[in-house]
Design a protein around this motif. Sequence first.
Motif, PDB file in Angstrom:
ATOM      1  N   THR A  13      38.870 -39.356  62.206  1.00  0.00           N
ATOM      2  CA  THR A  13      38.664 -39.270  63.648  1.00  0.00           C
ATOM      3  C   THR A  13      39.902 -39.813  64.332  1.00  0.00           C
ATOM      4  O   THR A  13      40.415 -40.860  63.935  1.00  0.00           O
ATOM      5  CB  THR A  13      37.415 -40.076  64.062  1.00  0.00           C
ATOM      6  N   ALA A  14      40.394 -39.117  65.358  1.00  0.00           N
ATOM      7  CA  ALA A  14      41.603 -39.543  66.070  1.00  0.00           C
ATOM      8  C   ALA A  14      41.311 -39.667  67.558  1.00  0.00           C
ATOM      9  O   ALA A  14      40.657 -38.799  68.144  1.00  0.00           O
ATOM     10  CB  ALA A  14      42.731 -38.542  65.832  1.00  0.00           C
ATOM     11  N   ILE A  15      41.814 -40.756  68.156  1.00  0.00           N
ATOM     12  CA  ILE A  15      41.617 -41.008  69.582  1.00  0.00           C
ATOM     13  C   ILE A  15      42.906 -41.536  70.198  1.00  0.00           C
ATOM     14  O   ILE A  15      43.825 -41.950  69.490  1.00  0.00           O
ATOM     15  CB  ILE A  15      40.478 -42.027  69.850  1.00  0.00           C
ATOM     16  N   ILE A  16      42.930 -41.527  71.533  1.00  0.00           N
ATOM     17  CA  ILE A  16      43.982 -42.186  72.304  1.00  0.00           C
ATOM     18  C   ILE A  16      43.293 -43.214  73.192  1.00  0.00           C
ATOM     19  O   ILE A  16      42.343 -42.873  73.902  1.00  0.00           O
ATOM     20  CB  ILE A  16      44.747 -41.189  73.212  1.00  0.00           C
ATOM     21  N   VAL A  17      43.761 -44.464  73.142  1.00  0.00           N
ATOM     22  CA  VAL A  17      43.297 -45.497  74.072  1.00  0.00           C
ATOM     23  C   VAL A  17      44.530 -46.122  74.686  1.00  0.00           C
ATOM     24  O   VAL A  17      45.449 -46.530  73.972  1.00  0.00           O
ATOM     25  CB  VAL A  17      42.385 -46.557  73.407  1.00  0.00           C
ATOM     26  N   ALA A  33      40.251 -35.712  67.860  1.00  0.00           N
ATOM     27  CA  ALA A  33      39.446 -34.969  66.889  1.00  0.00           C
ATOM     28  C   ALA A  33      38.436 -35.895  66.233  1.00  0.00           C
ATOM     29  O   ALA A  33      38.694 -37.086  66.060  1.00  0.00           O
ATOM     30  CB  ALA A  33      40.341 -34.351  65.820  1.00  0.00           C
ATOM     31  N   ASP A  34      37.290 -35.340  65.862  1.00  0.00           N
ATOM     32  CA  ASP A  34      36.288 -36.086  65.109  1.00  0.00           C
ATOM     33  C   ASP A  34      35.901 -35.286  63.885  1.00  0.00           C
ATOM     34  O   ASP A  34      35.698 -34.078  63.961  1.00  0.00           O
ATOM     35  CB  ASP A  34      35.050 -36.358  65.968  1.00  0.00           C
ATOM     36  N   ARG A  81      46.409 -32.901  71.377  1.00  0.00           N
ATOM     37  CA  ARG A  81      47.097 -33.568  70.267  1.00  0.00           C
ATOM     38  C   ARG A  81      47.609 -34.907  70.750  1.00  0.00           C
ATOM     39  O   ARG A  81      47.685 -35.158  71.954  1.00  0.00           O
ATOM     40  CB  ARG A  81      48.234 -32.716  69.723  1.00  0.00           C
ATOM     41  N   GLY A  82      47.989 -35.756  69.799  1.00  0.00           N
ATOM     42  CA  GLY A  82      48.527 -37.058  70.164  1.00  0.00           C
ATOM     43  C   GLY A  82      49.269 -37.692  69.009  1.00  0.00           C
ATOM     44  O   GLY A  82      49.019 -37.385  67.837  1.00  0.00           O
ATOM     45  N   VAL A  83      50.192 -38.565  69.346  1.00  0.00           N
ATOM     46  CA  VAL A  83      50.948 -39.325  68.347  1.00  0.00           C
ATOM     47  C   VAL A  83      50.066 -40.459  67.842  1.00  0.00           C
ATOM     48  O   VAL A  83      49.449 -41.177  68.634  1.00  0.00           O
ATOM     49  CB  VAL A  83      52.250 -39.896  68.955  1.00  0.00           C
ATOM     50  N   ILE A  84      50.009 -40.620  66.531  1.00  0.00           N
ATOM     51  CA  ILE A  84      49.224 -41.693  65.917  1.00  0.00           C
ATOM     52  C   ILE A  84      50.135 -42.894  65.659  1.00  0.00           C
ATOM     53  O   ILE A  84      51.212 -42.754  65.077  1.00  0.00           O
ATOM     54  CB  ILE A  84      48.559 -41.219  64.605  1.00  0.00           C
TER      55      ILE A  84
END
Length: 156
Positions: free
Chosen positions: A15-19, A56-57, A96-99
Amino acid sequence: MTATQDAPGATEHATAIIVGETGILFVGPSGAGKSTMAFSCLSAARAIGWNAALIADDRTRLEARAGRCIASCPEPIRGMIELRGGGIAQYRRVRRGVIHLVVAPVPASPADRLPETGETFPCNGIELPLQRMWHDGAVDPLSALCALRPDCFSVR
């Protein structure tokens, strides 16, 4: 942690998020608490006025570009997150996002009170910091991550 593969269209069980401005990838086996911990972080970020978005989850595409790990989501599940026991919810999303940080939820265990330091997660040749965290609901995961990894958060 196992290395990600750079195959076209390949996805990771993650799972990917942006905070705020920080991209976080939650990894682990099914039922480990990835979605729950990610949703808790999203909710806590919104409560304090930070940017909060789902990338994404369950299935997350990871690719390396310009020395960064980029996460994205397959179209059929974009914007959806599973809240185990409750169903599927729609959430504000980004394509999309940078991890910047990888989190591995783990069961609480007195034998593993302090995780190894300096662990990394490979993303197609890019090593990202890996933080193992108990998934016991006793601590707000976003607050814990900000305290444990302040270098990963530019918004405080």
